[in-house]
Design a protein around this motif. Structure first.
Motif, PDB file in Angstrom:
ATOM      1  N   ARG A 141       0.827  -1.204   0.000  1.00 60.56           N
ATOM      2  CA  ARG A 141       0.000   0.000   0.000  1.00 60.56           C
ATOM      3  C   ARG A 141       0.862   1.256   0.000  1.00 60.56           C
ATOM      4  O   ARG A 141       0.545   2.252  -0.670  1.00 60.56           O
ATOM      5  CB  ARG A 141      -0.938  -0.004   1.207  1.00 60.56           C
ATOM      6  N   LYS A 142       1.955   1.207   0.756  1.00 60.44           N
ATOM      7  CA  LYS A 142       2.854   2.353   0.807  1.00 60.44           C
ATOM      8  C   LYS A 142       3.502   2.598  -0.551  1.00 60.44           C
ATOM      9  O   LYS A 142       3.633   3.747  -1.004  1.00 60.44           O
ATOM     10  CB  LYS A 142       3.929   2.125   1.873  1.00 60.44           C
TER      11      LYS A 142
ATOM     12  N   ARG B 124       0.911   4.104  -2.908  1.00 62.67           N
ATOM     13  CA  ARG B 124       0.705   5.524  -2.615  1.00 62.67           C
ATOM     14  C   ARG B 124       1.841   6.363  -3.176  1.00 62.67           C
ATOM     15  O   ARG B 124       1.622   7.451  -3.716  1.00 62.67           O
ATOM     16  CB  ARG B 124       0.568   5.748  -1.115  1.00 62.67           C
TER      17      ARG B 124
ATOM     18  N   ARG C 235       1.527   6.509  -6.951  1.00 67.72           N
ATOM     19  CA  ARG C 235       0.412   7.384  -7.306  1.00 67.72           C
ATOM     20  C   ARG C 235       0.814   8.858  -7.150  1.00 67.72           C
ATOM     21  O   ARG C 235       0.488   9.702  -7.986  1.00 67.72           O
ATOM     22  CB  ARG C 235      -0.803   7.072  -6.438  1.00 67.72           C
TER      23      ARG C 235
END
Length: 207
Positions: free
Chosen positions: A57-58, A61, A64
């Motif tokens: 997830r990190k 992010r 993104r």
């Protein structure tokens, strides 16, 4: 008088110079008043093991955020050249084969797709999987490549063929033209014409 239809021009945002130059060419030659420019960046999907979800997830992010910052730099170029341009930014995760880009372009209902061609371009991967890739986008595709020949000042001409054996027959392939750059000026001291120098000798004062 009927309103002019708003065209949606999708520009594929990548961190390569040919993508920026392709966008500039499209702004000067394709864009018209009222058109919407959509800056599309697709970062690669994370295929890491499921055991490190928080790390994944990190990473997503971070990718993104980098993609959004890259798209903002493209937006700055647009605003600098055409201040009143309507611009939207789309940053999403996807595959490197161009499937996600194809789906988004169709969903957006784009009239034109602008792509900067390079060695790792998704268009080449897409051409390996599909025979007629132009129909997948359901819009006009403008693909640009940097010239390998010496610098030229002529306007790029669209052709119906590509140097590869892939079927690019329905995609406008254009070699980007680069304006001629004048040679750098070498600083030097201006030496006056020796014949224009008048020598004056001072009279010596009597002691």
């Amino acid at each position: 008088m009927p309103e002019m239809e708003v065209r949606k021009i999708v520009v594929v945002v990548e961190d390569v110079e040919v993508a920026r130059t392709a966008m500039l060419w499209a702004l000067h030659n394709v864009l018209r008043y009222g058109d919407l420019v959509i800056l599309l960046h697709v970062f690669p999907a994370n295929n890491a093991a499921a055991g490190s979800k928080s790390r994944n997830r990190k990473k997503i992010r971070l990718l993104r955020l980098k993609g959004f910052q890259l798209a903002l730099s493209f937006k700055d170029i647009c605003v600098h050249s055409f201040p009143n341009t309507k611009i939207e930014i789309v940053v999403t995760e996807g595959d490197e084969e161009g499937g996600r880009i194809t789906d988004l372009v169709r969903q957006i209902g784009a009239s034109t797709l602008v792509v900067g061609l390079h060695d790792q371009s998704f268009l080449y991967r897409l051409a390996m999987a599909h025979k007629n890739i132009a129909n997948n986008f359901n819009c006009k595709v403008l693909a640009f490549k940097q010239p390998k020949s010496p610098l030229t000042t002529s306007r790029p001409t669209l052709s119906d063929s590509c140097s590869t054996s892939m079927d690019f027959s329905q995609i406008d392939i254009s070699t980007l033209s680069i304006p001629e750059v004048p040679p750098p000026k070498i600083p030097y001291q201006v030496c006056p014409d020796p014949s224009a120098i008048i020598w004056r000798s001072r009279r010596r004062r009597k002691q």
